[in-house]
Design a protein around this motif. Structure first.
Motif, PDB file in Angstrom:
ATOM      1  N   MET A 156       0.844  -1.193   0.000  1.00 55.19           N
ATOM      2  CA  MET A 156       0.000   0.000   0.000  1.00 55.19           C
ATOM      3  C   MET A 156       0.881   1.245   0.000  1.00 55.19           C
ATOM      4  N   ASP A 157       0.470   2.219  -0.786  1.00 60.06           N
ATOM      5  CA  ASP A 157       1.197   3.480  -0.896  1.00 60.06           C
ATOM      6  C   ASP A 157       0.352   4.568  -0.221  1.00 60.06           C
ATOM      7  N   GLU A 158       0.779   5.000   0.943  1.00 60.11           N
ATOM      8  CA  GLU A 158       0.048   6.018   1.719  1.00 60.11           C
ATOM      9  C   GLU A 158      -1.420   5.616   1.931  1.00 60.11           C
ATOM     10  N   PRO A 159      -1.669   4.469   2.541  1.00 63.19           N
ATOM     11  CA  PRO A 159      -3.047   3.972   2.633  1.00 63.19           C
ATOM     12  C   PRO A 159      -3.966   4.766   3.542  1.00 63.19           C
ATOM     13  N   PHE A 160      -3.419   5.561   4.457  1.00 62.19           N
ATOM     14  CA  PHE A 160      -4.268   6.258   5.416  1.00 62.19           C
ATOM     15  C   PHE A 160      -4.718   7.634   4.933  1.00 62.19           C
ATOM     16  N   VAL A 161      -4.157   8.095   3.811  1.00 61.02           N
ATOM     17  CA  VAL A 161      -4.547   9.392   3.269  1.00 61.02           C
ATOM     18  C   VAL A 161      -6.012   9.342   2.812  1.00 61.02           C
ATOM     19  N   GLY A 162      -6.809  10.259   3.293  1.00 64.23           N
ATOM     20  CA  GLY A 162      -8.208  10.319   2.885  1.00 64.23           C
ATOM     21  C   GLY A 162      -9.149   9.528   3.750  1.00 64.23           C
ATOM     22  N   LEU A 163      -8.603   8.710   4.667  1.00 59.12           N
ATOM     23  CA  LEU A 163      -9.472   7.929   5.543  1.00 59.12           C
ATOM     24  C   LEU A 163      -9.799   8.720   6.807  1.00 59.12           C
ATOM     25  N   ASP A 164     -11.054   8.611   7.255  1.00 59.18           N
ATOM     26  CA  ASP A 164     -11.425   9.215   8.527  1.00 59.18           C
ATOM     27  C   ASP A 164     -10.826   8.380   9.661  1.00 59.18           C
ATOM     28  N   PRO A 165     -10.761   8.912  10.885  1.00 60.93           N
ATOM     29  CA  PRO A 165     -10.119   8.189  11.986  1.00 60.93           C
ATOM     30  C   PRO A 165     -10.677   6.788  12.232  1.00 60.93           C
ATOM     31  N   LYS A 166     -11.997   6.623  12.113  1.00 58.72           N
ATOM     32  CA  LYS A 166     -12.580   5.301  12.339  1.00 58.72           C
ATOM     33  C   LYS A 166     -12.128   4.315  11.270  1.00 58.72           C
ATOM     34  N   ILE A 170      -9.892   0.853  11.615  1.00 57.14           N
ATOM     35  CA  ILE A 170     -10.324  -0.436  11.065  1.00 57.14           C
ATOM     36  C   ILE A 170      -9.241  -1.026  10.178  1.00 57.14           C
ATOM     37  N   LEU A 171      -8.644  -0.196   9.325  1.00 58.18           N
ATOM     38  CA  LEU A 171      -7.594  -0.680   8.433  1.00 58.18           C
ATOM     39  C   LEU A 171      -6.410  -1.224   9.219  1.00 58.18           C
ATOM     40  N   LYS A 172      -6.008  -0.543  10.269  1.00 58.85           N
ATOM     41  CA  LYS A 172      -4.889  -1.025  11.084  1.00 58.85           C
ATOM     42  C   LYS A 172      -5.191  -2.400  11.664  1.00 58.85           C
ATOM     43  N   GLY A 173      -6.427  -2.608  12.094  1.00 57.82           N
ATOM     44  CA  GLY A 173      -6.820  -3.920  12.603  1.00 57.82           C
ATOM     45  C   GLY A 173      -6.787  -4.984  11.527  1.00 57.82           C
ATOM     46  N   MET A 174      -7.233  -4.629  10.317  1.00 57.46           N
ATOM     47  CA  MET A 174      -7.211  -5.578   9.195  1.00 57.46           C
ATOM     48  C   MET A 174      -5.784  -5.954   8.817  1.00 57.46           C
ATOM     49  N   MET A 175      -4.892  -4.976   8.872  1.00 58.48           N
ATOM     50  CA  MET A 175      -3.487  -5.244   8.559  1.00 58.48           C
ATOM     51  C   MET A 175      -2.887  -6.239   9.550  1.00 58.48           C
ATOM     52  N   ARG A 176      -3.180  -6.047  10.816  1.00 61.52           N
ATOM     53  CA  ARG A 176      -2.653  -6.962  11.823  1.00 61.52           C
ATOM     54  C   ARG A 176      -3.239  -8.353  11.662  1.00 61.52           C
ATOM     55  N   GLU A 177      -4.510  -8.451  11.305  1.00 64.15           N
ATOM     56  CA  GLU A 177      -5.134  -9.761  11.091  1.00 64.15           C
ATOM     57  C   GLU A 177      -4.445 -10.521   9.967  1.00 64.15           C
TER      58      GLU A 177
END
Length: 237
Positions: A156-166, A170-177
Motif C-alpha cells: 500500500m502506498d500512503e493507505p491512510f490518506v483520505g481515511l477518517d479516523p474510524k 479499522i484498516l490497522k486492525g485488518m493489517m494486523r489480522e
C-alpha cells in the motif's frame, strides 16, 4: 515472503532507487519511510510488476516478478496512493469484477464483501456509481477489493490518506489480522506516529538509497521515529 535484492531503477540520469535490498517476512508489518521523491512509490510499483527496473531481483513467495509475474500477482494486492478505479461501474460491480479476476468463489466473495463493506459503512453506497464516491469512499472500496482474494502480501502506498479516523483504525486492525494469519504488509506512509505504533519493522530511504532498516526498536532506539527520521533526513547521503 518478499525479497528485494539490489533493486536499481533510473529515470534519465536520476537514480530513483539505488541498489535497494529488503526482506519482508511472513507475519510482518513493514513500514517504508521517506520524503517525497525518495523512491518509495517506484519501489512499490517495481515489486508489483507495473514498473520495469534496470537491475536487481524481486521474488514473492519464491517466484520472480520478472520471470513469473502471474504467480506473483495471484499472491499479492496493491493499493496505490491515488485509487484509480473504474468510475463507470457501481461499487458492487467493481468488487465483483475484482473477485472474478482472482477467481473468488461466489459464496466467499459475498461473505467478504458483506463483512468489509459493513466494517467501512459502505454497504448502502455499493449500488452507487464509483464516480459519485468521495476520495475517502474510493479508498475504502480499493481496500475492500484488495482483501477479497485473501492475498499473502499486501502493498500500500500512503493507505491512510483520505481515511477518517474510524476507517484508519479499522484498516490497522485488518493489517494486523493479515499478518497474524501468516501474511505480510509492506506500506509507505508519511504518518510517522502510525508507523511507530503499528510496524514490526521499518526502512528509511533517502535519494533512492536505504539509509536505515530493522525492527522499530533497532531503528529508533530511545528516540521517536519522527526524531530519527528528521535527523537522518538532515544528513548527507
Amino acid at each position: 515472503m518478499l525479497y528485494i535484492e539490489h533493486l536499481t531503477k533510473t529515470f534519465g540520469e536520476k537514480k530513483a532507487v539505488d541498489d535497494l535490498s529488503l526482506h519482508i517476512a511472513p507475519g510482518e508489518i513493514y513500514g517504508f519511510i521517506g520524503h517525497n521523491g525518495a523512491g518509495k512509490t517506484t519501489t512499490l510499483k517495481s515489486v508489483v510488476g507495473i514498473q520495469q527496473f534496470d537491475s536487481g531481483r524481486i521474488t514473492i513467495g519464491g517466484h520472480s516478478i520478472q520471470d513469473d509475474p502471474t504467480a506473483c500477482k495471484k499472491m499479492l494486492a496493491y493499493i496505490p496512493d491515488n485509487p484509480d478505479l473504474y468510475e463507470f461501474m457501481t461499487g458492487i460491480q467493481y468488487l465483483n469484477f475484482i473477485a472474478d479476476i482472482f477467481g473468488v468463489e461466489e459464496s466467499a466473495r459475498q461473505e467478504r464483501i458483506r463483512k468489509y463493506a459493513d466494517l467501512f459503512e459502505l454497504t448502502t453506497d455499493l449500488a452507487q456509481p464509483v464516480a459519485a464516491y468521495s476520495h475517502g469512499m474510493k479508498q475504502k472500496l480499493a481496500i475492500i477489493s484488495a482483501w477479497l482474494h485473501e492475498p499473502k502480501l499486501i502493498l500500500m502506498d500512503e493507505p491512510f490518506v483520505g481515511l477518517d479516523p474510524k476507517a484508519a483504525h479499522i484498516l490497522k486492525g485488518m493489517m494486523r489480522e493479515v499478518c497474524d494469519a501468516g501474511g505480510a504488509i509492506f506500506f509507505s506512509t508519511h504518518v510517522l506516529e502510525v508507523a511507530e505504533k503499528l510496524c514490526d519493522k521499518v526502512a528509511i530511504i533517502k535519494g533512492g538509497k536505504l539509509i536505515r532498516s530493522g525492527t522499530m526498536e533497532e531503528v529508533k532506539g530511545d528516540d521517536s521515529l519522527e526524531e530519527v527520521f528528521l535527523e537522518l533526513e538532515g544528513e548527507s547521503c
